[in-house]
Design a protein around this motif. Structure first.
Motif, PDB file in Angstrom:
ATOM      1  N   ASN A 245       0.850  -1.182   0.000  1.00 13.14           N
ATOM      2  CA  ASN A 245       0.000   0.000   0.000  1.00 13.14           C
ATOM      3  C   ASN A 245       0.886   1.232   0.000  1.00 13.14           C
ATOM      4  O   ASN A 245       1.588   1.508   0.964  1.00 13.14           O
ATOM      5  CB  ASN A 245      -0.901  -0.007   1.245  1.00 13.14           C
ATOM      6  N   LEU A 246       0.860   1.983  -1.098  1.00  8.41           N
ATOM      7  CA  LEU A 246       1.677   3.188  -1.217  1.00  8.41           C
ATOM      8  C   LEU A 246       0.952   4.432  -0.713  1.00  8.41           C
ATOM      9  O   LEU A 246       1.474   5.535  -0.838  1.00  8.41           O
ATOM     10  CB  LEU A 246       2.094   3.390  -2.674  1.00  8.41           C
ATOM     11  N   GLY A 247      -0.238   4.276  -0.159  1.00 13.21           N
ATOM     12  CA  GLY A 247      -0.941   5.421   0.405  1.00 13.21           C
ATOM     13  C   GLY A 247      -1.898   6.050  -0.576  1.00 13.21           C
ATOM     14  O   GLY A 247      -2.117   5.567  -1.681  1.00 13.21           O
ATOM     15  N   GLU A 248      -2.475   7.187  -0.159  1.00  7.40           N
ATOM     16  CA  GLU A 248      -3.524   7.816  -0.955  1.00  7.40           C
ATOM     17  C   GLU A 248      -2.997   8.835  -1.941  1.00  7.40           C
ATOM     18  O   GLU A 248      -3.747   9.353  -2.756  1.00  7.40           O
ATOM     19  CB  GLU A 248      -4.558   8.471  -0.026  1.00  7.40           C
ATOM     20  N   ALA A 249      -1.706   9.133  -1.890  1.00 13.18           N
ATOM     21  CA  ALA A 249      -1.161  10.106  -2.827  1.00 13.18           C
ATOM     22  C   ALA A 249      -0.870   9.460  -4.174  1.00 13.18           C
ATOM     23  O   ALA A 249      -0.769   8.247  -4.287  1.00 13.18           O
ATOM     24  CB  ALA A 249       0.119  10.720  -2.269  1.00 13.18           C
ATOM     25  N   SER A 250      -0.728  10.288  -5.188  1.00 13.40           N
ATOM     26  CA  SER A 250      -0.352   9.795  -6.502  1.00 13.40           C
ATOM     27  C   SER A 250       1.072   9.283  -6.459  1.00 13.40           C
ATOM     28  O   SER A 250       1.962   9.926  -5.911  1.00 13.40           O
ATOM     29  CB  SER A 250      -0.468  10.925  -7.527  1.00 13.40           C
ATOM     30  N   SER A 251       1.300   8.093  -7.020  1.00 14.44           N
ATOM     31  CA  SER A 251       2.615   7.474  -6.995  1.00 14.44           C
ATOM     32  C   SER A 251       3.210   7.429  -8.393  1.00 14.44           C
ATOM     33  O   SER A 251       2.500   7.312  -9.388  1.00 14.44           O
ATOM     34  CB  SER A 251       2.539   6.063  -6.412  1.00 14.44           C
ATOM     35  N   ASN A 252       4.531   7.503  -8.463  1.00 16.79           N
ATOM     36  CA  ASN A 252       5.249   7.436  -9.725  1.00 16.79           C
ATOM     37  C   ASN A 252       6.463   6.551  -9.544  1.00 16.79           C
ATOM     38  O   ASN A 252       6.916   6.317  -8.418  1.00 16.79           O
ATOM     39  CB  ASN A 252       5.688   8.831 -10.176  1.00 16.79           C
ATOM     40  N   SER A 253       7.026   6.094 -10.653  1.00 20.27           N
ATOM     41  CA  SER A 253       8.212   5.251 -10.582  1.00 20.27           C
ATOM     42  C   SER A 253       9.211   5.662 -11.646  1.00 20.27           C
ATOM     43  O   SER A 253       8.844   6.183 -12.706  1.00 20.27           O
ATOM     44  CB  SER A 253       7.843   3.778 -10.750  1.00 20.27           C
ATOM     45  N   LEU A 254      10.492   5.424 -11.353  1.00 15.74           N
ATOM     46  CA  LEU A 254      11.583   5.674 -12.283  1.00 15.74           C
ATOM     47  C   LEU A 254      12.542   4.491 -12.219  1.00 15.74           C
ATOM     48  O   LEU A 254      12.733   3.904 -11.144  1.00 15.74           O
ATOM     49  CB  LEU A 254      12.334   6.965 -11.925  1.00 15.74           C
TER      50      LEU A 254
ATOM     51  N   PHE B  80      13.262  14.499  -9.333  1.00 14.00           N
ATOM     52  CA  PHE B  80      11.846  14.654  -9.667  1.00 14.00           C
ATOM     53  C   PHE B  80      11.318  15.901  -8.956  1.00 14.00           C
ATOM     54  O   PHE B  80      11.892  16.343  -7.953  1.00 14.00           O
ATOM     55  CB  PHE B  80      11.035  13.413  -9.277  1.00 14.00           C
ATOM     56  N   PRO B  81      10.233  16.494  -9.447  1.00 15.03           N
ATOM     57  CA  PRO B  81       9.736  17.744  -8.874  1.00 15.03           C
ATOM     58  C   PRO B  81       8.955  17.543  -7.588  1.00 15.03           C
ATOM     59  O   PRO B  81       8.282  16.523  -7.399  1.00 15.03           O
ATOM     60  CB  PRO B  81       8.831  18.305  -9.973  1.00 15.03           C
ATOM     61  N   SER B  82       9.046  18.503  -6.703  1.00 20.07           N
ATOM     62  CA  SER B  82       8.168  18.542  -5.540  1.00 20.07           C
ATOM     63  C   SER B  82       6.723  18.635  -6.021  1.00 20.07           C
ATOM     64  O   SER B  82       6.434  19.284  -7.032  1.00 20.07           O
ATOM     65  CB  SER B  82       8.519  19.759  -4.678  1.00 20.07           C
ATOM     66  N   GLU B  83       5.818  17.944  -5.302  1.00 18.84           N
ATOM     67  CA  GLU B  83       4.407  17.899  -5.675  1.00 18.84           C
ATOM     68  C   GLU B  83       4.231  17.304  -7.078  1.00 18.84           C
ATOM     69  O   GLU B  83       3.409  17.755  -7.867  1.00 18.84           O
ATOM     70  CB  GLU B  83       3.768  19.285  -5.590  1.00 18.84           C
ATOM     71  N   TRP B  84       5.003  16.262  -7.363  1.00 18.96           N
ATOM     72  CA  TRP B  84       4.995  15.613  -8.680  1.00 18.96           C
ATOM     73  C   TRP B  84       3.567  15.246  -9.068  1.00 18.96           C
ATOM     74  O   TRP B  84       2.865  14.552  -8.362  1.00 18.96           O
ATOM     75  CB  TRP B  84       5.866  14.368  -8.623  1.00 18.96           C
TER      76      TRP B  84
ATOM     77  N   LYS C 125       1.427  17.770  -9.659  1.00 21.18           N
ATOM     78  CA  LYS C 125       0.730  19.036  -9.447  1.00 21.18           C
ATOM     79  C   LYS C 125       1.686  20.224  -9.565  1.00 21.18           C
ATOM     80  O   LYS C 125       1.322  21.345  -9.225  1.00 21.18           O
ATOM     81  CB  LYS C 125       0.059  19.050  -8.071  1.00 21.18           C
ATOM     82  N   GLN C 126       2.912  19.965 -10.012  1.00 11.73           N
ATOM     83  CA  GLN C 126       3.915  21.023 -10.110  1.00 11.73           C
ATOM     84  C   GLN C 126       3.547  22.012 -11.222  1.00 11.73           C
ATOM     85  O   GLN C 126       2.825  21.650 -12.155  1.00 11.73           O
ATOM     86  CB  GLN C 126       5.303  20.418 -10.357  1.00 11.73           C
ATOM     87  N   PRO C 127       4.031  23.264 -11.148  1.00 14.19           N
ATOM     88  CA  PRO C 127       3.626  24.291 -12.121  1.00 14.19           C
ATOM     89  C   PRO C 127       4.419  24.255 -13.430  1.00 14.19           C
ATOM     90  O   PRO C 127       4.304  25.170 -14.237  1.00 14.19           O
ATOM     91  CB  PRO C 127       3.917  25.592 -11.364  1.00 14.19           C
TER      92      PRO C 127
END
Length: 443
Positions: A48-57, A159-163, A165-167
């Motif tokens: 379980n990676l939690g409720e936030a959006s997850s990404n992989s590299l 990777f960007p902070s708030e990946w 949702k970053q601006p």
């Protein structure tokens, strides 16, 4: 601190064992356009990676980084800290925020952003190092944004902070150490070791800049739809800097090794970029006049398709193209999958999938398996995924292998992201709650 549950196969400590098969495909049946629910299962486990959006590299040396960004509930918690008395008063006026708001905001986001290494079986939290780069855009002019560096062995990642949702835009081919941030007026190449960012696009074209107004009094379209080639040699993007027609765009390419930047496709109204079909071939024209262009030679081939209503090219990868069609008034979409001959542009059909589809195909890292968001009831939307073997066209629904997960509260499948070829991240919804799970193959 976020809680992450790592599941092992030892019976003494096993919390949940998930029996899943993403790869035991049925023999192909050309008479069917919907996947079967019956197939063998193999052992897999979930994290379980939690409720936030997850990404992989995936790094140059094969290491895997998982990133768990700040979640919506954590955003709400942060706003309560930064604005303890609310945002506006009863008169509708802004209420002052806390002192050192930007520093407090960055600190909170850093503390609630987690990164993990994944060795194929277990997940281990690793440290992050924050740093900032300077960017510019038409709306924000010059500004800084926080990024993070992570290291696994000899592999360095950024990777960007708030990946998510970053601006700024962010695209990467991490296996080649290519990390690009972009805005509407520029592209920056980020070095994952020195943590510096160099602008790699020109600011002017024939004495024109992104701030210049054209004859229709609209801002020029300088950078959009960035795509990177599979091995990280080239990047392409759309622009209107060299167009006389306000509705047209051209396609430009940057050689990320030499720095050369040039036009590769002349201005047209149908130059929307679909993606790279190979390291040097791109496909443009998602809705009409679809063509394949060799960016190394400039050779173009117009691709031909059957006459289909509401036609759209959904994605391309490793010589494979996915396009879709639906009849007016129908909630069902059909996705067609075919191989493309890079010399002739000819097509060899592989399979088709029909249902309530999210036509954003996700290819495994080898390009051998394709995942498409799927649903059978438009009232429920996409709540499953179809996996297609590109070797023989056989396919199955992912939900048919998630029965034990579902019995343990695992909800509808809302998205699939491959982690290599044997594992993937599933976004699951139970009620109003969204969670990301890493599905780990055990055999």
């Amino acid at each position: 601190m976020k809680k992450i549950l790592v599941l092992f196969l030892s019976a003494a400590i096993l919390t949940t064992l998930v029996v899943v098969s993403a790869y035991a495909f049925e023999p192909p049946d050309v008479t069917k356009d919907t996947p079967s629910l019956n197939s063998p299962e193999i052992n897999m486990s979930s994290v379980n990676l939690g409720e936030a959006s997850s990404n992989s590299l995936v790094g140059r040396n094969g290491s895997v980084l998982l990133v768990d960004s700040i979640s919506d509930s954590e955003y709400s918690e942060m706003m309560g800290i930064l604005y303890p008395n609310g945002l506006i008063d009863v008169q509708g006026l802004d209420i002052p925020w806390i002192d050192n708001l930007e520093e407090a905001r960055e600190k909170f986001i850093f503390e609630h952003t987690k990164a993990y290494s994944f060795d194929g079986q277990t997940v281990t939290e690793i440290a992050l190092a924050p740093f900032t780069i300077e960017l510019s855009s038409l709306s924000n002019e010059t500004y800084t944004w926080q990024f993070y560096q992570a290291q696994i062995g000899d592999d360095h990642f950024v990777f960007p902070s708030e990946w998510g949702k970053q601006p700024c835009g962010f695209e990467a081919v991490s296996k080649a150490d290519i990390y690009l941030a972009y805005t509407d007026i520029g592209i920056w190449n980020i070095n994952p070791i020195t943590l510096t960012a160099d602008k790699i696009t020109a600011d002017t074209y024939t004495n024109t800049t992104a701030e210049t107004k054209n004859s229709f009094d609209k801002e020029l379209f300088w950078i959009d739809s960035l795509r990177i080639s599979p091995n990280g040699t080239y990047a392409v993007y759309r622009t209107s800097r060299d167009c006389t027609d306000s509705s047209g765009t051209s396609v430009w390419v940057i050689n990320l090794q030499s720095g050369e930047e040039r036009q590769v496709i002349e201005p047209s109204r149908t130059n929307d970029i679909v993606g790279f079909l190979s390291e040097t071939h791109i496909v443009v024209g998602a809705f009409s006049e679809t063509k394949m262009t060799d960016i190394s030679t400039g050779e173009e081939l117009l691709l031909t398709f059957p006459e289909l209503p509401n036609f759209s090219v959904c994605g391309v990868n490793n010589g494979t193209i996915v396009y879709s069609s639906y009849a007016e008034g129908s909630s069902d979409t059909t996705a067609f999958i075919a191989d493309i001959d890079l010399k002739t542009g000819g097509q060899a059909p592989i399979a088709s999938v029909k249902g309530y589809l999210e036509c954003n195909p996700q290819f495994s890292s080898s390009g051998e398996i394709l995942a498409i968001g799927y649903g059978s009831d438009p009232m429920l939307g996409v709540d499953d995924a179809v996996l297609v073997s590109l070797a023989d066209g056989s396919q199955k629904r992912l939900s048919s292998s998630l029965s034990m997960l579902k019995r343990n509260g695992f909800g509808r499948i809302r998205g699939v992201q491959w982690v290599g070829d044997n594992n993937f991240i599933i976004t699951s919804q139970s009620g109003s709650e969204m969670h990301d799970y890493l599905i780990v193959s055990q055999g």
